[in-house]
Motif scaffolding. Structure first.
Motif, short mmCIF file in Angstrom:
data_model
loop_
_atom_site.label_atom_id
_atom_site.label_comp_id
_atom_site.label_asym_id
_atom_site.label_seq_id
_atom_site.Cartn_x
_atom_site.Cartn_y
_atom_site.Cartn_z
N ILE A 8 0.85 -1.19 0.00
CA ILE A 8 0.00 0.00 0.00
C ILE A 8 0.88 1.24 0.00
O ILE A 8 1.70 1.42 0.90
CB ILE A 8 -0.93 0.00 1.23
CG1 ILE A 8 -1.85 -1.22 1.20
CG2 ILE A 8 -1.76 1.29 1.27
CD1 ILE A 8 -2.73 -1.37 2.42
N VAL A 29 -5.94 -0.41 -4.54
CA VAL A 29 -4.79 0.50 -4.63
C VAL A 29 -4.67 1.05 -6.05
O VAL A 29 -4.41 2.24 -6.25
CB VAL A 29 -3.50 -0.25 -4.22
CG1 VAL A 29 -2.26 0.59 -4.56
CG2 VAL A 29 -3.53 -0.56 -2.74
N LYS A 61 -4.48 5.12 -7.51
CA LYS A 61 -3.04 5.34 -7.68
C LYS A 61 -2.69 6.78 -8.01
O LYS A 61 -1.57 7.22 -7.75
CB LYS A 61 -2.51 4.41 -8.77
CG LYS A 61 -3.07 4.70 -10.17
CD LYS A 61 -2.49 3.76 -11.20
CE LYS A 61 -3.03 4.07 -12.60
NZ LYS A 61 -2.45 3.18 -13.61
N ASP A 108 -12.74 1.21 -1.51
CA ASP A 108 -11.80 2.26 -1.90
C ASP A 108 -12.58 3.52 -2.24
O ASP A 108 -13.81 3.49 -2.36
CB ASP A 108 -10.95 1.82 -3.10
CG ASP A 108 -11.78 1.59 -4.35
OD1 ASP A 108 -12.29 2.57 -4.92
OD2 ASP A 108 -11.91 0.41 -4.77
#
Length: 706
Positions: A549, A585, A589, A627
């Motif tokens: 992460i 992730v 990004k 997320d």
């Protein structure tokens, strides 16, 4: 007030509100009511006939005054065109043309046919002396002192209409100018007012009693018929019998005005650009004569009709009672069948407004009947059904045909559901569409089960294919990796051949890593399956995946203890968690974001939880990975679990991650769901069934338990 279908149904089923129950007393009451209504209608019709007669009279005088005014205006406009022709000819001939008598006489003779007879035409020079004339004009006529000439001489007026008399005449005049636009004289025409011929196109004997051209000062230029006045004299209109009571204020009207006196109906219409008006009149005695003679005949006819209706009413009341009994029974059965139907039923008018909804529609959508009556079915639209589908639907039903299909609708609480829909138009006896009836079945469970079954079949097929291909491919990679390594050791470190072999080695190692991921998905080694405390399992998986992460992403976790135990292959669960965390992730990004991992217990008895289709109704542990990335577009969310489907750029993913996760979760007897909002983020939920750690379950029993 318009009654909705639901209210109409109740009223028709209520015995107390159904008229005409078939008794003789009811029939007689109907006859009495009809008789009283007809008597009232007689009195109203008698008064209405009188009002209509007066209205017809107003319309007649209005029409005749307007027609006569337009006729007079047309005559004067034609005359003005002729005078304009003279003015243009004089200007074109030059400055001396106004004194050329033969030339002017020829021009006047050429336009003379354009004027009603008798009429006179003349040309006067700049001092008002006559130069040329034909017709009614006196040879020595001097107009220098007349108002129209002075106005032309001053240059303030190009064209004028005036009245003269006695004898009563209308003069039309136009200014003459030289080529340099200097005043050169006047060309004028005098027309006998009687020459306008009021009777032309005017049916006085049938529609009006008389008509007249009237100056705004009150003098009548001409009358028709001539027996009501003298054509050649300027007579005050108040001295003419039909117009005796006309108010002077009416002569100043700018538009058509209708005056009703005690004895006469009069219309006054001004003529544009002229100093006079047109008046038409008709007497009330003539208007009401036919009405008085017909009143008694109408009264006797109505009495006869009342008697006939009384007889027919008695017969119809008995017949109506029998028919209503049959209709009432059929309606009660039909209404009960529709109301209690397990299928949603909706009835709209021809414009699409809802008039009826049955109880099943209330139960499915959550809307009360009172909330949707008067609305349109758009209240149920979810936005997931394409506009093209709705366009086809409306074209079909408006064309009188049935339409059927599957749409996705929205309940009152926002929940979406699938509906199998059939819409049919209802037509009257003339073939016109009066209503639409739609019947729908909630097939959400059926569609979700079918989707789940297809996804499971895809996962199983992928597992069989991946296992076989991965083993074979791994066997082929082993000698490639071994031989490449051996050759690399024999070459100098700086040689170009060694560099190319290193690139080949890197590609082969990436292929080996991909094969290892696929083999994890197909791993069915019974020794890897055992009971795990789900909280410890998630913490362990998170410890392995959190290393990757980046710093721009904040990790938030909520993993309470004592959730329960699951029977799982820890290698597969770790691979699934790593895939979900990696996807989250990647979604964040390019921005700061939050990665959330939570663990909760879902009980099928709790109303807050909706279990996926075909999932066993037992307590489950739910692992949620969320997320705050870009989210998933609605049009592709149904494809994300398909093998090799990816939205990443070439070289950044093979499209197997979510397919592997779905296969792993399905192999554990659970389910994988996704909830995503564009530009807000995505949440994946893994449902794993909780077990008794001492139950002795096996991997096979977990996968096969219904």
């Amino acid at each position: 007030m318009k009654m909705h279908r639901s209210d109409l149904r109740e009223s028709l089923l209520s015995e107390s509100t159904i008229p005409g129950r078939g008794t003789l007393a009811m029939a007689m009451a109907i006859v009495v009511v009809l008789a009283m209504a007809l008597i009232a209608m007689l009195l109203w019709e008698n008064w209405a006939n009188r009002s209509r007669a007066l209205a017809d009279a107003r319309l007649s005088v209005y029409h005749e005054s307007r027609v006569l005014g337009e006729s007079a205006l047309t005559t004067m406009e034609i005359a003005d065109l002729a005078l304009a022709h003279v003015a243009e000819d004089v200007r074109r001939q030059g400055d001396g043309a106004v004194l050329d008598v033969p030339l002017l006489t020829g021009i006047l003779q050429s336009i003379n046919p354009w004027f009603p007879s008798p009429a006179g035409l003349s040309v006067h020079d700049g001092d008002g002396r006559i130069v040329a004339a034909i017709g009614l004009v006196q040879a020595a006529e001097d107009v220098s002192n007349l108002a129209f000439f002075r106005d032309h001489q001053k240059g303030s007026l190009e064209y004028a209409i005036s009245a003269e008399g006695p004898p009563a005449r209308i003069r039309l005049s136009r200014r003459l100018a030289t080529q340099s636009d200097d005043f050169a004289g006047v060309v004028s025409a005098v027309i006998d007012a009687a020459a306008l011929d009021l009777s032309r196109g005017l049916d006085v004997t049938r529609r009006v009693d008389g008509a007249a051209l009237v100056l705004r000062s009150g003098e009548a230029l001409t009358m028709w018929p001539s027996t009501i006045g003298h054509k050649s004299d300027l007579t005050d209109i108040g001295d003419l019998p039909p117009f005796a009571q006309i108010p002077r204020s009416a002569l100043t009207a700018r538009g058509i005005e209708i005056i009703e006196t005690d004895a006469t109906v009069i219309a006054v219409a001004p003529v544009r650009n002229a100093p006079f008006l047109v008046a038409a009149a008709i007497s009330k005695d003539r208007i009401l004569s036919d009405w008085r003679s017909s009143s008694w005949l109408v009264f006797m006819a109505v009495i006869a009709i009342v008697a006939l209706i009384g007889i027919v009413g008695i017969w119809l009341s008995h017949r109506q009672a029998r028919r209503r009994a049959v209709i009432e029974g059929r309606l009660r059965v039909l209404s009960r069948a529709v109301e209690d139907s397990p299928i949603m039923t909706l009835i709209t008018d021809s414009g699409g407004r809802i008039e009826y909804a049955n109880r099943k529609l209330e139960d499915v959508t959550g809307y009360l009947r009172e909330e949707i009556l008067g609305q349109t079915p758009r209240i149920l639209k979810s936005g997931d059904t394409s506009p093209a589908t709705y366009g086809t639907l409306w074209r079909t039903i408006l064309g009188g045909e049935e339409w059927s299909g599957v749409v996705r609708n929205r309940k009152k609480d926002g929940e979406l559901f699938w509906a199998s829909l059939l819409i049919s138009p209802i037509k009257d006896r003339r073939g016109r569409i009066t209503n639409f009836v739609g019947v729908a079945e909630d097939i959400t469970d059926r569609i979700e089960k079918e989707m789940h079954r297809r996804q499971l079949e895809k996962a199983q097929a992928l597992g069989c294919l991946a296992g076989g291909v991965a083993h074979e491919f791994n066997n082929m990679l082993m000698p490639i990796l071994g031989m490449t390594g051996e050759v690399m050791h024999t070459l100098p470190a700086a040689s170009s051949e060694r560099g190319m072999l290193e690139l080949a080695m890197q590609g082969a190692e990436k292929a080996r890593d991909l094969i290892q991921r696929i083999l994890v998905f197909t791993d069915d080694d019974p020794d890897r399956w055992c009971a795990h405390d789900v909280s410890d399992l998630v913490n362990g998986c998170l410890a392995m995946s959190s290393v990757a992460i980046p710093q721009n992403i904040t990790l938030e976790t909520s993993i309470p203890p004592d959730i329960g135990w699951v029977y799982a292959n820890i290698v597969q669960i770790e691979a699934a968690m790593i895939n979900l965390v990696s996807n989250a992730v990647h979604a964040m990004k390019t921005r700061k974001g939050t990665l959330g991992v939570t663990l909760v217990r879902a009980d099928p008895n709790e109303p807050d939880w909706k279990f996926p289709a075909d999932l066993r109704l037992v307590p489950h542990a739910v692992i949620q990975v969320s997320d705050t990335g870009n989210g998933i577009a609605p049009e592709i969310i149904g494809q994300i679990f398909d093998p090799f489907f990816t939205t990443r750029e070439v070289g950044q993913g093979a499209g197997l991650g979510l397919a592997i996760v779905h296969g792993v979760v399905t192999a554990h007897g659970g389910a994988l769901t996704v909830d995503s909002t564009v530009d807000a983020g995505t949440t994946f939920s893994i449902f794993l069934p909780l077990i008794d750690p001492h139950s002795g379950l096996s991997a096979t029993s977990i996968q096969q338990t219904p």
